[in-house]
Enzyme design. Structure first.
Site, PDB file in Angstrom:
ATOM      1  N   LYS A  48       0.853  -1.196   0.000  1.00 16.37           N
ATOM      2  CA  LYS A  48       0.000   0.000   0.000  1.00 16.37           C
ATOM      3  C   LYS A  48       0.892   1.251   0.000  1.00 16.37           C
ATOM      4  O   LYS A  48       2.118   1.143   0.173  1.00 16.37           O
ATOM      5  CB  LYS A  48      -0.917  -0.036   1.216  1.00 16.37           C
ATOM      6  CG  LYS A  48      -0.171   0.072   2.527  1.00 16.37           C
ATOM      7  CD  LYS A  48      -1.059  -0.259   3.713  1.00 16.37           C
ATOM      8  CE  LYS A  48      -0.258  -0.077   4.995  1.00 16.37           C
ATOM      9  NZ  LYS A  48      -0.842  -0.749   6.136  1.00 16.37           N
ATOM     10  N   TYR A  68      14.251  32.306   1.327  1.00 18.41           N
ATOM     11  CA  TYR A  68      13.159  33.138   1.832  1.00 18.41           C
ATOM     12  C   TYR A  68      13.421  33.595   3.253  1.00 18.41           C
ATOM     13  O   TYR A  68      13.915  32.816   4.071  1.00 18.41           O
ATOM     14  CB  TYR A  68      11.857  32.323   1.866  1.00 18.41           C
ATOM     15  CG  TYR A  68      11.240  32.026   0.526  1.00 18.41           C
ATOM     16  CD1 TYR A  68      10.781  33.051  -0.299  1.00 18.41           C
ATOM     17  CD2 TYR A  68      11.080  30.710   0.102  1.00 18.41           C
ATOM     18  CE1 TYR A  68      10.192  32.759  -1.522  1.00 18.41           C
ATOM     19  CE2 TYR A  68      10.484  30.411  -1.116  1.00 18.41           C
ATOM     20  CZ  TYR A  68      10.051  31.442  -1.924  1.00 18.41           C
ATOM     21  OH  TYR A  68       9.471  31.155  -3.116  1.00 18.41           O
TER      22      TYR A  68
HETATM   23  C1  LIG Z   1       0.001  -1.747   6.689  1.00 20.64           C
HETATM   24  C2  LIG Z   1      -0.564  -2.999   7.191  1.00 20.64           C
HETATM   25  C3  LIG Z   1       0.260  -4.094   7.468  1.00 20.64           C
HETATM   26  C4  LIG Z   1       1.770  -4.044   7.354  1.00 20.64           C
HETATM   27  O1  LIG Z   1       2.334  -3.278   8.393  1.00 20.64           O
HETATM   28  P1  LIG Z   1       3.924  -3.203   8.602  1.00 20.64           P
HETATM   29  O2  LIG Z   1       4.069  -2.608   9.945  1.00 20.64           O
HETATM   30  O3  LIG Z   1       4.454  -2.277   7.566  1.00 20.64           O
HETATM   31  O4  LIG Z   1       4.457  -4.565   8.469  1.00 20.64           O
HETATM   32  C5  LIG Z   1      -0.355  -5.272   7.865  1.00 20.64           C
HETATM   33  N1  LIG Z   1      -1.708  -5.348   7.992  1.00 20.64           N
HETATM   34  C6  LIG Z   1      -2.515  -4.304   7.750  1.00 20.64           C
HETATM   35  C7  LIG Z   1      -3.993  -4.454   7.911  1.00 20.64           C
HETATM   36  C8  LIG Z   1      -1.977  -3.112   7.354  1.00 20.64           C
HETATM   37  O5  LIG Z   1      -2.781  -2.059   7.106  1.00 20.64           O
END
Ligand SMILES: *Cc1c(COP(=O)(O)O)cnc(C)c1O
Length: 383
Positions: free
Chosen positions: A36, A275
């Site tokens: 993701k 700036y």
């Molecule tokens: C993002 C996510 C993960 C992975 O998390 P990490 O800490 O990056 O390993 C696993 N399960 C769900 C539901 C997530 O949203």
């Protein structure tokens, strides 16, 4: 496409991480690569291509858009699991393409069965249960109707997984809360067994949980941050080290973010840079201007704090991070010319800008820093 900077992904570093993780979890546990957030900023298309070449065949995403990007990038047989947002409009495409998805409300479950019937296919569902995070997941009092629907529509609903997510397994301060969640998950698993409904897979672990609570690995682990070569927190890393005789870090950063010098200027003592008045030269200085700014994901909080590498030496950001530019101090570095390589994250000669150091300066978590790296920057797989 922008060429003012480039993100490189190291295949050999990724391969090492995957070998380590597969060895850690064993053959019986499926490793799902969580991609993701544009593969945590690494670039989803390039990242899944590399991962697939390294033998990964299970990917977890947040939404349909990400699932489509994986489909477009990979022609191989792979499994895609959507853990988050699905709208009704996209259910047909999801079911048609055998995409698996979390279900945490009855409406979606009923609609999935209906759509599957229309398509003469099965919807592959993972029933997410509430165990204490209080975000998504079926509540206890909904379970009897979930069971009823799964039984009634078993020709249309493939009960692939029973799952949950932990509320902060990366911190020992949350130990009790997570331990309670694990217990609740086991009770609900038992409930389903009593109702004679057995999912193919049980899963709950993210990176942190897989290390801090090995019993959460079950049949599948959803691994994000660790596959990118980073630990969820210092506590997770220390917990891992304490369990090992050899105290070395088995994970390798795979990302490098590079740019190049766009302009060089001499600044007189007493003059301000950029700036406003946030940086005044206290001596005659030489600065390099780099075409990277907060619009590209280089946080504004790195103003007067960030460091980059030029000619193998650390250079401070001077003045404010602008939308598209930063200035860095190169007073003590000789022979820097325009187009000289600048490393924002990664190694140059003997030094490195690590993600941890970078995110400490800017008070961002690893996760946030990575996902902010702009999508428009090209990604390239290197050896
Ligand atoms: C993002 C996510 C993960 C992975 O998390 P990490 O800490 O990056 O390993 C696993 N399960 C769900 C539901 C997530 O949203």
């Amino acid at each position: 496409m922008q060429t003012n900077s480039i993100v490189e992904l190291s295949r050999s570093a990724y391969q090492k991480n995957i070998v380590f993780l597969k060895q850690l979890f064993g053959k019986k546990v499926i490793l799902s690569s969580v991609v993701k957030g544009n593969a945590y900023g690494h670039g989803i298309a390039e990242f899944v291509t590399m991962a697939s070449e390294c033998g990964v065949s299970h990917f977890s995403v947040f939404d349909v858009d990400e699932a489509r990007q994986i489909k477009a990038a990979l022609q191989k047989e792979i499994t895609i699991l959507i853990m988050g947002f699905v709208d009704e409009e996209n259910l047909e495409w999801i079911i048609e393409n055998d995409i698996e998805f979390f279900v945490f409300d009855k409406k979606r479950l009923i609609h999935a069965a209906k759509t599957a019937k229309k398509l003469k296919k099965k919807a592959i569902v993972h029933i997410e249960i509430e165990t204490g995070m209080n975000r998504t997941g079926f509540e206890k009092n909904e379970l009897s109707s979930v069971v009823a629907i799964l039984k009634k529509d078993k020709e249309r609903l493939l009960f692939k997984g029973l799952c949950t997510h932990y509320a902060g397994a990366e911190s020992i301060a949350n130990y009790d809360r997570v331990a309670k969640q694990i217990k609740r998950f086991q009770e609900i698993e038992q409930y389903f067994i009593e109702k004679e409904l057995k999912p193919e897979l049980l899963h709950s672990a993210c990176s942190a949980a897989s290390i801090m609570f090995p019993e959460t690995r079950m049949n599948l682990v959803r691994i994000g941050i660790m596959q990118y070569g980073l630990w969820s927190s210092q506590e997770v890393f220390i917990t891992y080290l304490n369990s090992k005789k050899i105290k070395s870090d088995p994970l390798h950063r795979i990302i490098t973010w590079k740019s190049a010098v766009m302009n060089i200027k001499k600044v007189k003592s007493g003059d301000f840079i950029g700036y406003g008045t946030s940086f005044m030269a206290k001596k005659n200085m030489k600065i390099a201007v780099i075409p990277i700014g907060y619009a590209h994901g280089y946080s504004r909080s790195l103003s007067n704090h960030g460091r980059v590498l030029i000619k193998g030496q650390r250079c401070m950001v001077v003045g404010l991070v602008n939308m598209n530019m930063i200035a860095v101090d190169i007073t003590d570095i000789e022979n820097v010319e325009k187009e000289e390589e600048v490393v924002l994250i990664g190694n140059q000669k003997d030094l490195a800008i690590s993600i941890a150091s970078f995110s400490d300066y800017s008070n961002q978590l690893n996760y946030e820093l990575l996902t902010r790296i702009s999508k428009t920057i090209p990604r390239k797989i290197i050896e």
